[in-house]
Design a protein around this motif. Structure first.
Motif, short mmCIF file in Angstrom:
data_model
loop_
_atom_site.label_atom_id
_atom_site.label_comp_id
_atom_site.label_asym_id
_atom_site.label_seq_id
_atom_site.Cartn_x
_atom_site.Cartn_y
_atom_site.Cartn_z
N ALA A 25 0.30 6.30 2.61
CA ALA A 25 -0.73 6.71 3.57
C ALA A 25 -0.91 5.57 4.56
O ALA A 25 -1.22 4.45 4.17
CB ALA A 25 -2.04 7.01 2.84
N THR A 26 -0.71 5.86 5.83
CA THR A 26 -0.84 4.83 6.86
C THR A 26 -2.23 4.92 7.48
O THR A 26 -2.65 5.97 7.97
CB THR A 26 0.23 5.01 7.95
OG1 THR A 26 1.52 4.95 7.33
CG2 THR A 26 0.13 3.90 9.00
N LEU A 27 -2.93 3.81 7.43
CA LEU A 27 -4.30 3.76 7.93
C LEU A 27 -4.31 3.74 9.45
O LEU A 27 -3.48 3.09 10.08
CB LEU A 27 -5.01 2.53 7.40
CG LEU A 27 -5.09 2.41 5.87
CD1 LEU A 27 -5.74 1.09 5.49
CD2 LEU A 27 -5.85 3.58 5.28
N ASP A 28 -5.28 4.44 10.02
CA ASP A 28 -5.51 4.40 11.46
C ASP A 28 -6.21 3.08 11.76
O ASP A 28 -6.14 2.14 10.97
CB ASP A 28 -6.35 5.62 11.87
CG ASP A 28 -6.32 5.87 13.38
OD1 ASP A 28 -5.42 5.36 14.06
OD2 ASP A 28 -7.21 6.59 13.86
N VAL A 82 -9.71 7.18 8.73
CA VAL A 82 -8.66 8.10 9.17
C VAL A 82 -7.31 7.53 8.73
O VAL A 82 -7.06 6.33 8.90
CB VAL A 82 -8.69 8.30 10.70
CG1 VAL A 82 -7.57 9.23 11.14
CG2 VAL A 82 -10.06 8.84 11.13
N TYR A 83 -6.46 8.41 8.16
CA TYR A 83 -5.14 7.98 7.72
C TYR A 83 -4.15 9.11 7.93
O TYR A 83 -4.52 10.26 8.12
CB TYR A 83 -5.16 7.55 6.26
CG TYR A 83 -5.44 8.67 5.29
CD1 TYR A 83 -4.38 9.35 4.67
CD2 TYR A 83 -6.73 9.07 5.00
CE1 TYR A 83 -4.64 10.39 3.78
CE2 TYR A 83 -6.99 10.10 4.13
CZ TYR A 83 -5.95 10.76 3.51
OH TYR A 83 -6.19 11.79 2.65
N SER A 84 -2.88 8.75 7.89
CA SER A 84 -1.82 9.75 8.00
C SER A 84 -1.08 9.80 6.67
O SER A 84 -0.71 8.76 6.12
CB SER A 84 -0.83 9.38 9.11
OG SER A 84 0.30 10.25 9.07
N ASP A 85 -0.90 11.03 6.18
CA ASP A 85 -0.15 11.19 4.93
C ASP A 85 1.34 11.43 5.19
O ASP A 85 2.10 11.77 4.31
CB ASP A 85 -0.73 12.32 4.08
CG ASP A 85 -0.56 13.69 4.72
OD1 ASP A 85 -0.01 13.79 5.83
OD2 ASP A 85 -0.98 14.68 4.08
N GLY A 86 1.75 11.23 6.44
CA GLY A 86 3.14 11.45 6.82
C GLY A 86 3.35 12.79 7.49
O GLY A 86 4.31 12.99 8.21
N LEU A 87 2.43 13.73 7.25
CA LEU A 87 2.52 15.06 7.85
C LEU A 87 1.40 15.30 8.86
O LEU A 87 1.60 15.93 9.88
CB LEU A 87 2.47 16.14 6.77
CG LEU A 87 3.60 16.10 5.74
CD1 LEU A 87 3.35 17.14 4.65
CD2 LEU A 87 4.94 16.34 6.41
N ALA A 88 0.22 14.81 8.52
CA ALA A 88 -0.95 15.07 9.38
C ALA A 88 -1.98 13.96 9.19
O ALA A 88 -1.97 13.25 8.18
CB ALA A 88 -1.57 16.42 9.04
N ASN A 89 -2.88 13.84 10.18
CA ASN A 89 -4.01 12.92 10.03
C ASN A 89 -5.06 13.56 9.13
O ASN A 89 -5.32 14.75 9.23
CB ASN A 89 -4.62 12.58 11.38
CG ASN A 89 -3.80 11.56 12.14
OD1 ASN A 89 -2.98 10.85 11.56
ND2 ASN A 89 -4.00 11.49 13.44
N LYS A 90 -5.64 12.75 8.27
CA LYS A 90 -6.68 13.20 7.35
C LYS A 90 -7.80 12.16 7.35
O LYS A 90 -7.65 11.07 7.91
CB LYS A 90 -6.11 13.38 5.95
CG LYS A 90 -5.06 14.46 5.89
CD LYS A 90 -4.67 14.76 4.48
CE LYS A 90 -3.65 15.92 4.51
NZ LYS A 90 -3.31 16.34 3.19
#
Length: 185
Positions: A25-28, A82-90
């Motif tokens: 999970a990539t953090l915004d 806010v983070y990205s799971d590789g498919l969408a921001n969540k």
């Protein structure tokens, strides 16, 4: 919950950010505005870094939030990460709450100036004053001596129902009394 915090001070809480998923999970952006925090809550550190992935299956980083009340009463907010799971921001959220409390304020009963009235030479007139804490937080009394009460002759602290370091409860706690005498020499 930050609990009760005295106005003019700060409390800190560190929250773990845990990736329970199977992918990184990539953090915004990790900042006070990006976390949607408003005063009296601010980002105050941690190990989570902007655009840095949190590893899958239990990878962690931390976010440290500070609470610095400027007013008495309850304050609430929500951390929004806010983070990205590789498919969408969540988003991941966490509610915050803290109660600002006025500092301890010690007052003596019987107003600003107490008049002992006429006192015959060689005799002592005495008055017992209640020591009252009108603040929202407990107070610890300092040195309890005639010098500690800042009394000069002909006034003296005859008795004191507490000792140095005594604790006075908040919100009108009256736990101690000072018996102050006036002796006319």
């Amino acid at each position: 919950d930050f609990g009760t915090v005295t106005i003019g001070t700060r409390a800190h809480r560190t929250f773990p950010v845990v990736n329970t998923g199977e992918f990184s999970a990539t953090l915004d952006i990790v900042s006070t505005p990006a976390l949607q925090l408003g005063a009296p809550f601010t980002l105050d550190g941690g190990t989570c870094v902007t655009s840095t992935p949190v590893e899958p299956d239990g990878g962690t980083c931390t976010v440290t939030i500070a609470y610095a009340p400027t007013d008495a009463g309850l304050a609430t907010d929500t951390v929004v990460l806010v983070y990205s799971d590789g498919l969408a921001n969540k988003t991941a959220t966490r509610g915050l709450a803290g109660t600002g409390a006025t500092p301890a304020m010690i007052v003596l009963s019987d107003g600003g100036t107490y008049d002992y009235g006429p006192v015959t030479i060689g005799l002592t007139a005495a008055q017992t004053f209640a020591v009252i804490n009108t603040g929202d937080t407990a107070a610890t009394l300092g040195t309890v001596t005639t010098g500690g009460l800042l009394l000069d002759p002909p006034f003296a602290n005859d008795t004191w129902s507490c000792g140095s370091g005594s604790l006075l409860a908040a919100d009108g706690g009256v736990a101690e009394h000072a018996h102050v005498g006036f002796q006319r020499g």
